[in-house]
Design a protein around this motif. Structure first.
Motif, PDB file in Angstrom:
ATOM      1  N   ARG A  64       0.764  -1.024   0.288  1.00 45.35           N
ATOM      2  CA  ARG A  64       0.080  -0.006   0.034  1.00 45.35           C
ATOM      3  C   ARG A  64       0.775   1.330   0.114  1.00 45.35           C
ATOM      4  NH1 ARG A  64      -4.498  -1.694   4.483  1.00 45.35           N
ATOM      5  NH2 ARG A  64      -5.194  -3.532   3.278  1.00 45.35           N
ATOM      6  N   ARG A  65       2.265   1.191   0.115  1.00 42.90           N
ATOM      7  CA  ARG A  65       2.842   2.249  -0.011  1.00 42.90           C
ATOM      8  C   ARG A  65       3.572   2.744  -1.383  1.00 42.90           C
ATOM      9  NH1 ARG A  65       7.111   0.125   4.408  1.00 42.90           N
ATOM     10  NH2 ARG A  65       8.160   1.683   3.701  1.00 42.90           N
ATOM     11  N   PHE A  66       2.906   2.332  -2.399  1.00 43.28           N
ATOM     12  CA  PHE A  66       3.283   2.780  -3.651  1.00 43.28           C
ATOM     13  C   PHE A  66       2.103   2.599  -4.836  1.00 43.28           C
ATOM     14  CE2 PHE A  66       5.317  -1.441  -2.687  1.00 43.28           C
ATOM     15  CZ  PHE A  66       4.615  -2.015  -3.759  1.00 43.28           C
ATOM     16  N   LYS A  67       2.022   3.290  -5.881  1.00 37.82           N
ATOM     17  CA  LYS A  67       0.917   2.907  -6.721  1.00 37.82           C
ATOM     18  C   LYS A  67       1.372   1.839  -7.531  1.00 37.82           C
ATOM     19  CE  LYS A  67      -0.072   7.998  -6.848  1.00 37.82           C
ATOM     20  NZ  LYS A  67      -0.007   9.174  -7.804  1.00 37.82           N
ATOM     21  N   THR A  68       0.312   1.156  -8.137  1.00 38.72           N
ATOM     22  CA  THR A  68       0.564   0.094  -9.024  1.00 38.72           C
ATOM     23  C   THR A  68      -0.204  -0.097 -10.154  1.00 38.72           C
ATOM     24  OG1 THR A  68      -1.164  -1.259  -7.821  1.00 38.72           O
ATOM     25  CG2 THR A  68       1.153  -1.395  -7.140  1.00 38.72           C
ATOM     26  N   ILE A  69       0.380  -0.951 -11.223  1.00 38.92           N
ATOM     27  CA  ILE A  69      -0.661  -0.984 -12.419  1.00 38.92           C
ATOM     28  C   ILE A  69      -0.397  -2.781 -12.364  1.00 38.92           C
ATOM     29  CG2 ILE A  69      -0.499  -1.213 -14.826  1.00 38.92           C
ATOM     30  CD1 ILE A  69       1.143   1.476 -14.811  1.00 38.92           C
ATOM     31  N   HIS A  70      -1.691  -3.316 -12.829  1.00 38.60           N
ATOM     32  CA  HIS A  70      -1.884  -4.702 -12.580  1.00 38.60           C
ATOM     33  C   HIS A  70      -1.953  -5.303 -14.046  1.00 38.60           C
ATOM     34  CE1 HIS A  70      -3.325  -8.166  -9.620  1.00 38.60           C
ATOM     35  NE2 HIS A  70      -1.994  -8.513 -10.040  1.00 38.60           N
ATOM     36  N   VAL A  71      -1.282  -6.113 -14.304  1.00 45.14           N
ATOM     37  CA  VAL A  71      -1.141  -6.990 -15.729  1.00 45.14           C
ATOM     38  C   VAL A  71      -1.623  -8.451 -15.791  1.00 45.14           C
ATOM     39  CG1 VAL A  71       0.019  -7.194 -18.063  1.00 45.14           C
ATOM     40  CG2 VAL A  71       0.408  -5.352 -16.363  1.00 45.14           C
ATOM     41  N   THR A  72      -2.487  -8.811 -16.478  1.00 48.68           N
ATOM     42  CA  THR A  72      -2.526 -10.230 -16.585  1.00 48.68           C
ATOM     43  C   THR A  72      -2.867 -10.688 -18.043  1.00 48.68           C
ATOM     44  OG1 THR A  72      -3.970 -12.242 -15.904  1.00 48.68           O
ATOM     45  CG2 THR A  72      -5.251 -10.291 -16.281  1.00 48.68           C
ATOM     46  N   GLY A  73      -3.431 -11.805 -18.523  1.00 47.78           N
ATOM     47  CA  GLY A  73      -3.579 -12.078 -19.852  1.00 47.78           C
ATOM     48  C   GLY A  73      -3.023 -13.718 -20.056  1.00 47.78           C
ATOM     49  N   PRO A  81     -10.032   2.232 -14.091  1.00 47.98           N
ATOM     50  CA  PRO A  81     -10.237   1.628 -15.588  1.00 47.98           C
ATOM     51  C   PRO A  81      -9.297   0.437 -16.049  1.00 47.98           C
ATOM     52  CG  PRO A  81      -9.181   3.893 -14.944  1.00 47.98           C
ATOM     53  CD  PRO A  81      -8.964   3.141 -13.727  1.00 47.98           C
ATOM     54  N   VAL A  82      -9.749  -0.411 -16.965  1.00 45.79           N
ATOM     55  CA  VAL A  82      -9.485  -1.605 -17.596  1.00 45.79           C
ATOM     56  C   VAL A  82      -9.007  -1.407 -18.915  1.00 45.79           C
ATOM     57  CG1 VAL A  82      -9.896  -4.118 -17.821  1.00 45.79           C
ATOM     58  CG2 VAL A  82     -10.983  -2.747 -15.990  1.00 45.79           C
ATOM     59  N   VAL A  83      -7.910  -1.769 -19.469  1.00 48.98           N
ATOM     60  CA  VAL A  83      -7.297  -1.950 -20.769  1.00 48.98           C
ATOM     61  C   VAL A  83      -7.023  -3.135 -21.177  1.00 48.98           C
ATOM     62  CG1 VAL A  83      -5.755  -0.867 -22.315  1.00 48.98           C
ATOM     63  CG2 VAL A  83      -6.126   0.431 -20.451  1.00 48.98           C
ATOM     64  N   THR A  84      -7.869  -3.549 -22.497  1.00 55.31           N
ATOM     65  CA  THR A  84      -7.765  -4.811 -22.825  1.00 55.31           C
ATOM     66  C   THR A  84      -7.708  -5.100 -24.275  1.00 55.31           C
ATOM     67  OG1 THR A  84      -8.775  -7.194 -22.539  1.00 55.31           O
ATOM     68  CG2 THR A  84     -10.207  -5.269 -22.813  1.00 55.31           C
ATOM     69  N   ALA A  85      -6.920  -6.357 -24.755  1.00 48.07           N
ATOM     70  CA  ALA A  85      -6.913  -6.740 -26.275  1.00 48.07           C
ATOM     71  C   ALA A  85      -7.781  -7.782 -26.280  1.00 48.07           C
ATOM     72  CB  ALA A  85      -5.542  -6.885 -26.756  1.00 48.07           C
ATOM     73  N   ALA A  86      -8.478  -8.432 -25.239  1.00 48.81           N
ATOM     74  CA  ALA A  86      -9.526  -9.607 -25.174  1.00 48.81           C
ATOM     75  C   ALA A  86     -10.524  -9.394 -26.339  1.00 48.81           C
ATOM     76  CB  ALA A  86     -10.008  -9.836 -24.033  1.00 48.81           C
ATOM     77  N   ALA A  92     -10.551 -11.476 -15.366  1.00 53.63           N
ATOM     78  CA  ALA A  92     -11.259 -10.465 -14.932  1.00 53.63           C
ATOM     79  C   ALA A  92     -11.085 -10.356 -13.594  1.00 53.63           C
ATOM     80  CB  ALA A  92     -12.743 -10.464 -15.444  1.00 53.63           C
ATOM     81  N   GLY A  93     -10.882 -11.157 -12.736  1.00 50.37           N
ATOM     82  CA  GLY A  93     -10.802 -11.004 -11.340  1.00 50.37           C
ATOM     83  C   GLY A  93     -10.071 -10.032 -10.884  1.00 50.37           C
ATOM     84  N   ILE A  94      -9.017  -9.324 -11.616  1.00 51.12           N
ATOM     85  CA  ILE A  94      -7.934  -8.281 -11.123  1.00 51.12           C
ATOM     86  C   ILE A  94      -8.825  -6.913 -11.486  1.00 51.12           C
ATOM     87  CG2 ILE A  94      -6.111  -9.564 -11.944  1.00 51.12           C
ATOM     88  CD1 ILE A  94      -5.653  -7.358 -14.149  1.00 51.12           C
ATOM     89  N   ILE A  95      -9.961  -6.774 -11.763  1.00 48.39           N
ATOM     90  CA  ILE A  95     -10.744  -5.646 -11.937  1.00 48.39           C
ATOM     91  C   ILE A  95     -11.350  -5.043 -10.834  1.00 48.39           C
ATOM     92  CG2 ILE A  95     -12.673  -4.394 -12.992  1.00 48.39           C
ATOM     93  CD1 ILE A  95     -12.429  -6.599 -15.450  1.00 48.39           C
ATOM     94  N   LYS A  96     -10.783  -3.985 -10.306  1.00 48.54           N
ATOM     95  CA  LYS A  96     -11.331  -3.354  -9.132  1.00 48.54           C
ATOM     96  C   LYS A  96     -12.215  -2.041  -9.190  1.00 48.54           C
ATOM     97  CE  LYS A  96      -8.305  -5.864  -6.545  1.00 48.54           C
ATOM     98  NZ  LYS A  96      -7.422  -6.395  -7.685  1.00 48.54           N
ATOM     99  N   ALA A  97     -12.946  -2.016  -8.113  1.00 42.21           N
ATOM    100  CA  ALA A  97     -14.109  -0.799  -8.266  1.00 42.21           C
ATOM    101  C   ALA A  97     -13.571   0.570  -8.647  1.00 42.21           C
ATOM    102  CB  ALA A  97     -14.641  -0.906  -6.986  1.00 42.21           C
ATOM    103  N   GLY A  98     -14.206   1.003  -9.782  1.00 38.36           N
ATOM    104  CA  GLY A  98     -13.552   2.361 -10.379  1.00 38.36           C
ATOM    105  C   GLY A  98     -12.448   2.444 -10.680  1.00 38.36           C
ATOM    106  N   SER A 145      -5.763  -1.401 -14.468  1.00 40.83           N
ATOM    107  CA  SER A 145      -5.822  -3.078 -14.661  1.00 40.83           C
ATOM    108  C   SER A 145      -5.529  -3.262 -16.398  1.00 40.83           C
ATOM    109  CB  SER A 145      -6.872  -3.686 -14.204  1.00 40.83           C
ATOM    110  OG  SER A 145      -7.147  -3.501 -12.791  1.00 40.83           O
ATOM    111  N   ALA A 146      -4.654  -4.153 -16.592  1.00 33.28           N
ATOM    112  CA  ALA A 146      -4.524  -4.423 -17.873  1.00 33.28           C
ATOM    113  C   ALA A 146      -4.548  -5.914 -18.496  1.00 33.28           C
ATOM    114  CB  ALA A 146      -3.032  -3.892 -18.460  1.00 33.28           C
ATOM    115  N   ILE A 147      -5.349  -6.251 -19.068  1.00 31.90           N
ATOM    116  CA  ILE A 147      -5.758  -7.657 -19.508  1.00 31.90           C
ATOM    117  C   ILE A 147      -5.410  -8.128 -20.897  1.00 31.90           C
ATOM    118  CG2 ILE A 147      -7.330  -9.646 -19.873  1.00 31.90           C
ATOM    119  CD1 ILE A 147      -8.954  -8.057 -17.520  1.00 31.90           C
ATOM    120  N   THR A 148      -4.305  -8.681 -21.398  1.00 30.18           N
ATOM    121  CA  THR A 148      -3.857  -8.391 -22.831  1.00 30.18           C
ATOM    122  C   THR A 148      -4.620  -9.571 -23.613  1.00 30.18           C
ATOM    123  OG1 THR A 148      -2.181 -10.575 -22.334  1.00 30.18           O
ATOM    124  CG2 THR A 148      -1.379  -8.348 -22.021  1.00 30.18           C
ATOM    125  N   ASN A 149      -4.907 -10.572 -23.448  1.00 35.47           N
ATOM    126  CA  ASN A 149      -5.822 -11.456 -23.974  1.00 35.47           C
ATOM    127  C   ASN A 149      -6.113 -12.734 -23.036  1.00 35.47           C
ATOM    128  OD1 ASN A 149      -3.570 -13.452 -24.216  1.00 35.47           O
ATOM    129  ND2 ASN A 149      -2.890 -12.039 -25.792  1.00 35.47           N
TER     130      ASN A 149
END
Length: 427
Positions: free
Chosen positions: A37-46, A193-198, A185-191, A160-164
């Protein structure tokens, strides 16, 4: 712990295998006072491309003057590859210290009667501790497996990023695209944004999940587009158009048609962040893409013969690898050094990758899950198929069969790629 003692500690933990669930990692991080919780994050799956996308996003943030961590798995050669800050791997000494620190809280968990955390959970907690300790502002976090029940899913990211989404890990994430998409899609959090190529059914599930959490979805071919502009000086020239978010035309240092899609996801995520953080500019994005490296993914090693190193380890990845080989080396027959894990779709990988006119030398990846060279060889219909006793001898035999003007491709498993790179690059 010394680094050697750390390796022994982790090897002992590996016997607990993969054990999806959130209770252990949540308790461990609670005891550690929540370093994540001490830094900002970007979460990537696919299914494929999440590592490349993670690397591009980390490079973009670092090029923007932001102190940036990157957490990926598995490693190709050594554990410190998994924790990187501004392009620099953690030292063996710092890695050992982070694991040693985390192990104290593991001991406390066990004393309190909690279940033993897995190797991946301990490394993930140690990475969060390390990033917090060195003061990163952002960390780009790659999911280990799936998303919903993955140890990394304790974070609340900026994006949150979901490649495919294609079939993978069917023993743990479900046997259908729909079931696997729900894990991703379980990495998606309230509010958030989600970027995806699915696409198709997977995209529908991602949109459904996002809607339930009031999270805006940016989907490829709907909200952003990518275009291949050509090859020049060993780099792809690309254009990513994200509408009102911005447009980036750049050279991409990662070769392969699949990287066009991955870069589009990374660039769009960066442009979204740039609306909140003026340091992230189109200029910084272009600089990062031109310099980013991601070893073992359509990595071209010039020489006689030319060698391609690619960790394609599922049918979709194998299909993309074959497309890239045909695009970059049109009309060329390929000599493969091929090693596959027994729990993967061996026949599916072979069907997607190998042609009747190819030559194949099968080898055994460095994993207890590896299929033997003989097992893989029996599945292959090609002009010539041989089984090699070792990875090194298999690569040498493939080079010999290809000849000086041929193409050798080492592929089939990330557990093969690390050893192969050391042999080929004399590292």
């Amino acid at each position: 712990m010394t680094y050697e003692q750390t390796l022994a500690y982790l090897e002992n933990l590996s016997k607990f295998g993969i054990n999806l669930g959130m209770a252990r990692i949540e308790r461990l991080l609670e005891l550690m006072q929540h370093p994540e919780r001490r830094f900002k994050t970007i979460h990537v799956t696919g299914t494929n491309g999440k590592g490349s996308t993670t690397a591009m996003l980390a490079a973009i943030l670092a090029a923007s003057g932001i102190k940036t961590g990157m957490y990926t798995s598995p490693h190709l050669v050594d554990y410190p590859e998994r924790m990187i800050v501004n392009g620099q791997e953690i030292t063996q000494e710092a890695f050992a210290q982070a694991i040693d620190y985390t192990s104290k809280f593991v001991d406390q968990m066990l004393a309190d009667g909690f279940e033993q955390p897995t190797e991946f959970e301990v490394i993930t907690a140690a990475a969060f501790y390390y990033f917090a300790a060195v003061g990163v502002e952002y960390a780009v976090i790659e999911v280990g497996l799936g998303g919903l029940l993955d140890s990394t899913n304790v974070i609340i990211p900026e994006i949150s990023a979901i490649t495919n989404v294609t079939l993978e890990h069917t023993d743990r994430c479900g046997s259908t695209i729909a079931e696997i998409a729900r894990h991703k899609a379980g990495i998606i959090k309230a509010g958030v944004p989600v970027v995806t190529a699915a696409q198709g059914e997977a995209l529908a599930i991602i949109k459904e999940t996002a809607a339930s959490k009031n999270a805006q979805v940016y989907a490829k071919e709907e909200h952003f587009f990518s275009q291949f502009k050509g090859l020049a000086q060993g780099q792809q020239q690309i254009l990513v158009d994200a509408g009102e978010l911005g447009k980036v035309e750049a050279a991409l240092n990662l070769i392969g048609f699949h990287q066009l899609e991955n870069s589009a996801v990374a660039v769009t995520a960066a442009l979204i962040l740039g609306k909140k953080d003026s340091r992230i500019t189109e200029l910084a994005i272009g600089k990062a893409l031109a310099e980013v490296c991601w070893p073992g993914r359509f990595e071209i090693v010039p020489g006689e013969p030319v060698i391609i190193i690619d960790g394609a380890h599922n049918p979709d990845g194998a299909r993309v690898l074959r497309q890239n080989l045909d695009q970059v080396f049109p009309g060329k027959d390929i000599t493969f050094a091929l090693g596959i894990l027994r729990d993967k779709d061996v026949s599916g990988i072979i069907r997607a990758l190998i042609r009747q006119t190819d030559t194949v030398v099968t080898v055994q990846p460095l994993s207890y899950r590896a299929a033997t060279p003989e097992e893989v060889a029996r599945e292959i219909q090609a002009r010539r198929v041989e089984a090699a006793a070792t990875i090194g001898s298999g690569i040498e035999r493939a080079k010999e069969l290809a000849g000086a003007d041929g193409i050798v491709c080492v592929a089939g498993s990330l557990y093969l790629i690390g050893e192969a790179r050391q042999i080929i690059l004399n590292k």
